[in-house]
Every structure is written in C-alpha cells, then in structure tokens.
Design a protein around this motif. Sequence first.
Motif, mmCIF file in Angstrom:
data_model
loop_
_atom_site.group_PDB
_atom_site.id
_atom_site.type_symbol
_atom_site.label_atom_id
_atom_site.label_comp_id
_atom_site.label_asym_id
_atom_site.label_seq_id
_atom_site.Cartn_x
_atom_site.Cartn_y
_atom_site.Cartn_z
ATOM 1 N N THR A 1 0.835 -1.191 0.000
ATOM 2 C CA THR A 1 0.000 0.000 0.000
ATOM 3 C C THR A 1 0.874 1.246 0.000
ATOM 4 O O THR A 1 1.989 1.254 0.520
ATOM 5 N N THR B 1 -3.826 3.928 -1.079
ATOM 6 C CA THR B 1 -3.867 3.157 -2.325
ATOM 7 C C THR B 1 -3.337 1.744 -2.107
ATOM 8 O O THR B 1 -2.215 1.564 -1.616
ATOM 9 N N HIS B 2 -4.135 0.757 -2.489
ATOM 10 C CA HIS B 2 -3.707 -0.637 -2.424
ATOM 11 C C HIS B 2 -3.064 -1.007 -3.773
ATOM 12 O O HIS B 2 -3.741 -1.430 -4.701
ATOM 13 N N ALA B 3 -1.749 -0.810 -3.866
ATOM 14 C CA ALA B 3 -1.047 -1.087 -5.122
ATOM 15 C C ALA B 3 -1.081 -2.578 -5.442
ATOM 16 O O ALA B 3 -1.197 -2.974 -6.606
ATOM 17 N N LEU B 4 -0.964 -3.415 -4.404
ATOM 18 C CA LEU B 4 -1.128 -4.858 -4.535
ATOM 19 C C LEU B 4 -2.080 -5.308 -3.435
ATOM 20 O O LEU B 4 -1.900 -4.948 -2.277
ATOM 21 N N GLY C 1 -1.282 -1.147 -10.579
ATOM 22 C CA GLY C 1 -0.363 -1.919 -9.748
ATOM 23 C C GLY C 1 0.629 -2.753 -10.531
ATOM 24 O O GLY C 1 1.425 -3.489 -9.943
ATOM 25 N N THR D 1 4.328 -1.857 -9.752
ATOM 26 C CA THR D 1 4.618 -2.280 -8.377
ATOM 27 C C THR D 1 4.805 -3.792 -8.316
ATOM 28 O O THR D 1 5.721 -4.295 -7.655
ATOM 29 N N GLY E 1 -4.773 -3.553 -8.156
ATOM 30 C CA GLY E 1 -3.829 -4.312 -7.349
ATOM 31 C C GLY E 1 -4.066 -5.809 -7.303
ATOM 32 O O GLY E 1 -3.466 -6.504 -6.498
#
Length: 231
Positions: free
Chosen positions: A14, A18-21, A43, A46, A222
């Motif tokens: 995160t 934001t939850h990138a993954l 994502g 990332t 993500g």
Amino acid sequence: MNNSVLDAHTLTKTYGETHALAGVDLSIARGESVAIMGASGSGKSTLLHVLAGIIVPETGAVTYHPATGAPIELSALGESARSRLRRERFGFVFQQGLLIPELTAVENVALASMINGVKRADAVTHAAAWLAALGLAGMEDRRIGELSGGQAQRVAIARAQATGADLVFADEPTGALDSHTSQEVMDALLWSTTGQGRTLLVVTHDADVAARCSRIIAVRDGMVVSAGVSA
C-alpha cells in the motif's frame, strides 16, 4: 519437478490509501514470456518491482527458483543480499534504458559484468559479442546520445544479458518508441531471453507488445484479474 522460476503468494503493498497490490498470487514458469498489462495505477509496475526484489511486499512472499540450488525467498533477504541477487541473476530493461551517457555502448554493457568481478578485457569482449548479436556491430564506441532510441534499447538489452541473467524484467521497454522500432526491440528482447531458454516479464500498455508474449496477465486495482495465454 517444479518448473516455476518465480512464485508469488498473497502479495500486498500500500501507498497511503492506495492498495497497489491487494493479495496477488502468481507463478511464472521457466522459459516463458509474460506480459503484465493494466491501466495506469493498476499496480502492474509495483508488481514487477516486488517480483524483482526491488521493493519488499508488506505481506506475502516471492520465491525465486534458480536452475540449480535451493529456492530463495526474496522478501526474507536483506537489502544488500537482494541487490546482489539482482546483479547476478536478474536483468533489467526500462523505458528510458537508464544507460550512462558518459560511457560508450560497449562500456555500458561491460560494466554489468565488471561489477560482478569480471576482468575489464573479458567483460568488454563479452559485451561486444552481445552488441554484435543484437545488430550493433560497429557501434561499440558510440556514446548513448549518438544512438537512436531503438539502438539504445538494444544496448540496454545487451546489458541485461551480459551477466547471464536467468530472468529479465522489462518495464515499458518500447514505451518511447514508434511501432516499427518497438517491433524490432521486442524481436531482440525475445530472442535474447526466451530464445536462449531464459524467462521474460514485461510490463506494457501496448497490446501488440503483449501479444508477442506467451502469456498475458491483466492487473486491476492491485489484483490479477486474468492470467491466460496470449492470442
């Protein structure tokens, strides 16, 4: 026998809100070419950086399976150990190449081997052979600013292969190129990786580039939403 070169389990990362993954599970088979696609902010970059050990996930694990020897869990390594693994086992090609403009083409490629302890003369000979194999014979002594965008990316590809990288990560390697040059760069990238029995992971927004790979992974918010075979 496990044919995976990389396995990822429940990866999260995160950035603020934001939850990138958001819980990624993924397996990459040895010798395949994989395109990671998704909208801006999905994502995908990332994910590439976590798989390559550039950044560490907050939860989950990435396991690298070398051709010989025991599996290595990247997230369990310290920063210096991950850096050494990237230098010795992984290769990288980025959109802008990240080449050193003060060095010549052959010096840029040879530097990767020299950092790993190869003598300069041997590194330069090996680098020149890779440049020739990628269509750059006679351009060894040109500085990066004297090369076209496509030629510079082929220098970056040669650099990624100079250490015998088992696995090559490419982040938008054709993003700054026209369609014809993009095709030439992908030809070189595929020939030098899967064409030599190695593995390629490429982040791209270009559907034509993705279609050249053996598998396309789609990422959204993500999460991996599909991981099928390319058309």
